[in-house]
Design a protein around this motif. Structure first.
Motif, short mmCIF file in Angstrom:
data_model
loop_
_atom_site.label_atom_id
_atom_site.label_comp_id
_atom_site.label_asym_id
_atom_site.label_seq_id
_atom_site.Cartn_x
_atom_site.Cartn_y
_atom_site.Cartn_z
N LEU B 112 27.67 -32.71 -74.41
CA LEU B 112 27.39 -32.66 -75.82
C LEU B 112 28.44 -33.04 -76.90
O LEU B 112 29.50 -32.60 -76.58
CB LEU B 112 26.98 -31.17 -76.03
CG LEU B 112 26.25 -31.02 -77.51
CD1 LEU B 112 25.06 -31.54 -77.64
CD2 LEU B 112 26.21 -29.34 -77.61
N GLY B 113 27.91 -34.16 -77.42
CA GLY B 113 29.07 -34.98 -78.21
C GLY B 113 29.51 -34.07 -79.56
O GLY B 113 28.76 -33.11 -79.93
N PRO B 114 30.57 -34.27 -80.20
CA PRO B 114 31.05 -33.54 -81.44
C PRO B 114 30.13 -33.72 -82.19
O PRO B 114 29.79 -32.72 -83.20
CB PRO B 114 32.40 -34.28 -81.71
CG PRO B 114 32.57 -35.24 -80.76
CD PRO B 114 31.52 -35.51 -79.79
N ASP B 115 29.52 -34.62 -82.64
CA ASP B 115 28.64 -34.59 -83.81
C ASP B 115 27.29 -34.30 -83.55
O ASP B 115 26.24 -33.91 -84.27
CB ASP B 115 28.14 -36.25 -84.05
CG ASP B 115 29.17 -36.99 -84.83
OD1 ASP B 115 30.41 -36.29 -85.03
OD2 ASP B 115 29.25 -38.27 -84.50
N GLU B 116 26.97 -33.74 -82.33
CA GLU B 116 25.78 -32.98 -81.84
C GLU B 116 25.74 -31.71 -81.94
O GLU B 116 24.90 -30.86 -81.24
CB GLU B 116 25.39 -33.52 -80.29
CG GLU B 116 25.26 -35.14 -80.62
CD GLU B 116 25.61 -35.71 -79.32
OE1 GLU B 116 25.67 -35.16 -78.05
OE2 GLU B 116 26.10 -37.00 -79.55
N VAL B 118 26.42 -29.36 -84.66
CA VAL B 118 26.17 -28.70 -86.06
C VAL B 118 25.58 -27.39 -86.29
O VAL B 118 25.84 -26.71 -86.97
CB VAL B 118 25.47 -29.70 -87.16
CG1 VAL B 118 26.37 -30.82 -87.67
CG2 VAL B 118 24.07 -30.36 -86.56
N ILE B 129 36.42 -35.66 -79.77
CA ILE B 129 35.63 -36.45 -78.86
C ILE B 129 35.99 -36.33 -77.41
O ILE B 129 35.25 -36.53 -76.42
CB ILE B 129 35.57 -37.81 -79.36
CG1 ILE B 129 34.33 -38.79 -78.74
CG2 ILE B 129 36.88 -38.74 -78.98
CD1 ILE B 129 33.07 -38.88 -79.58
N THR B 133 33.23 -33.78 -74.77
CA THR B 133 32.34 -34.26 -73.79
C THR B 133 32.91 -34.65 -72.43
O THR B 133 34.25 -35.28 -72.37
CB THR B 133 31.76 -35.60 -74.11
OG1 THR B 133 32.76 -36.64 -74.71
CG2 THR B 133 30.64 -35.48 -75.01
#
Ligand code: SF4
Ligand code: SF4
Lengths: 243, 138
Positions: B112-116, B118, B129, B133
Motif C-alpha cells: 500500500l503506497g503512501p498516497d493510498e 488517506v 514512499i 511499500t
C-alpha cells in the motif's frame, strides 16, 4: 324474514396496492400480513417521517393511496430488504416502496437522484457524475503514470482498456476516478499480484445506477444493457462490479 | 449483496479474507450480522436524496452497532457504504475510521503506497514512499 342485503352504490376501486400486487410474483405476498411488527423492529427507517414498514403496508392495505404515494419516507427506505428477511410471510415491502417512488411525478422526486440518473444518460460511460469515457481514461492514465514513476516494483504496472478476451471486466464507482483516483491503485496492485487477467472498458465502466433509485425503469434498463453489452463485446467471462 | 444475491456464503467469504488480512484475533463482527445485519443507509440513493439528517438518523443503528464492537476500523466493500459510514463516524463523533476492503488487503500484503492511505489513521498513514511499500524484488 331478513331484510334484503344492503347494496352499496360504489364499486370497490382498484387501490395502489392492488396494482402493485398484480405486478409482483406471487403478488409479493402483500395480502398475508399478520401485523406482527417484525419488519418495523429491525428497520433503520422506522420512525422517520412518522412511518415504518408495517404502517406503510397497512396504510396501503387500507387504500390510503394519497398518503402512501406522497410520503417522502419512500426515499428514506433504502430497499435493503431486511424487513422481507425478518417477515414470517416474506412480504415484499421494498417493492411496494419502489412502486411508490415510481408513482411520484418526475419534478417532485429528489433532484439529486434524478440528476444523477440524467447524468448517466449523457455518455456510454453511464456515470452518475456525468464523467465521460475520455475523463475515465485520462484519470486512470495519469494515476498509473504516477505509480509507475514513484513506486518501486511497479514500474511496469499494467492497466488496459477494452482488451478483448480478458477474463475479468472490472468497473469502478465514478467517484474513484473523478474524486479520489488514488483509491483505484490498491485494487490494481491486488489484481496484479494475483495474476488476474482483467481489463477496464471505455463503455459502461461506471458501477453505479441511480436510475434504479429514481424509479425510472426505462433508463435503469438502458444503463444495465449498456454495461452488459460492453462486457459481452469484449468476450469477458466475469463482470466484476466493485459497487 | 448478501441478502439480495449471494446469501450467507459471500458474507463468510468476506470474513475469511478480512481475517486472513488482519488476523483472527483482530476481527470483531457486528451483531446482528450477515443476513440479519442492518443497512448503513448509504444505499437506495439516500446519499443523493438531499435528506441528510434523516440519512444520519437512519444510520444511527449502524453507528451504535459499530460502537458496540469497540473496533477502530470499519471495513466496507462498497463506495456508498464507505461514504455513509465515514460520515456517521464524523457526525456522531465515533472516532472510528472507515476503509475499503482493498486498502486492508494491500496493507497486509505490504504493497500500500503512501498516497493510498488517506483513510488510515496517522500511525499507519505517515510513512514515506520507501518504508510504506515493500513491493516485490525487481
Ligand atoms: S413482519 Fe411481515 S407479517 Fe409482520 S407486520 Fe411486517 S409485513 Fe406484516
Ligand atoms: S427495505 Fe426499507 S422498510 Fe424494509 S428494512 Fe430496509 S429500509 Fe426498512
Amino acid at each position: 324474514m331478513a331484510d334484503a342485503a344492503l347494496k352499496l352504490g360504489a364499486e370497490p376501486k382498484e387501490t395502489f396496492m392492488d396494482k402493485v400486487r398484480n405486478l409482483l410474483p406471487e403478488e409479493g405476498h402483500l395480502n398475508l400480513c399478520l401485523t406482527c411488527g417484525a419488519c418495523s423492529s429491525g428497520c433503520p427507517a422506522t420512525g422517520l417521517e412518522g412511518m415504518d414498514p408495517r404502517k406503510f403496508l397497512r396504510m396501503a392495505a387500507l387504500g390510503m393511496d394519497e398518503e402512501v404515494t406522497s410520503t417522502p419516507w419512500v426515499w428514506m427506505c433504502t430497499m435493503c430488504t431486511r424487513c422481507v428477511h425478518a417477515c414470517p410471510m416474506q412480504i415484499n415491502i421494498p417493492q411496494l416502496v419502489f412502486q411508490a417512488r415510481k408513482s411520484w411525478p418526475e419534478e417532485k422526486k429528489p433532484r439529486g437522484i434524478v440528476q444523477s440518473c440524467k447524468a448517466a444518460m449523457i455518455d456510454k460511460a453511464t456515470s452518475s457524475m456525468g464523467a465521460t469515457s475520455e475523463d475515465f481514461v485520462e484519470s486512470v492514465e495519469e494515476t498509473l503514470e504516477q505509480v509507475r514513476s514513484q513506486q518501486r516494483g511497479y514500474k511496469d504496472l499494467q492497466v488496459t482498456f477494452d482488451r478483448k478476451g480478458a477474463k475479468y471486466f472490472l468497473n469502478q464507482n465514478s467517484r474513484e476516478p473523478m474524486a479520489e483516483p488514488d483509491e483505484m491503485v490498491p485494487l490494481w496492485k491486488i489484481m496484479h499480484e494475483a495474476g488476474a487477467d482483467w481489463t477496464y472498458g471505455t463503455a459502461g465502466w461506471a458501477a453505479e445506477n441511480y436510475c434504479m433509485f429514481a424509479g425510472n425503469d426505462e433508463e435503469w434498463e438502458k444503463i444495465v444493457r449498456t454495461k452488459a453489452e460492453a462486457v459481452d463485446a469484449l468476450g469477458c467471462e466475469y463482470w466484476l462490479n466493485t459497487e | 449483496m448478501v441478502r439480495k444475491t449471494f446469501g450467507e456464503s459471500v458474507a463468510d467469504d468476506m470474513r475469511y479474507v478480512l481475517k486472513a488480512c488482519v488476523g483472527e484475533e483482530n476481527f470483531v463482527d457486528t451483531w446482528p450480522n450477515k443476513s440479519n445485519n442492518f443497512c448503513c443507509g448509504g444505499g437506495g440513493g439516500f446519499l443523493q436524496s438531499g435528506f441528510k439528517s434523516a440519512r444520519q438518523e437512519y444510520g444511527k443503528l449502524k453507528h451504535d452497532q459499530i460502537m458496540e464492537t469497540g473496533a477502530k476500523y470499519v471495513i466496507t466493500p462498497c463506495h456508498n457504504c464507505h461514504s455513509q459510514v465515514h460520515d456517521l463516524s464524523h457526525h456522531f463523533e465515533g472516532g472510528y475510521e472507515c476503509v475499503h476492503l482493498w486498502t486492508v488487503m494491500a496493507l497486509s500484503m505490504g504493497i500500500l503506497g503512501p498516497d493510498e492511505r488517506v483513510y488510515l489513521d496517522a500511525s499507519l498513514s505517515e510513512c514515506g514512499i520507501n518504508e510504506c511499500t515493500l513491493p516485490p524484488d525487481e
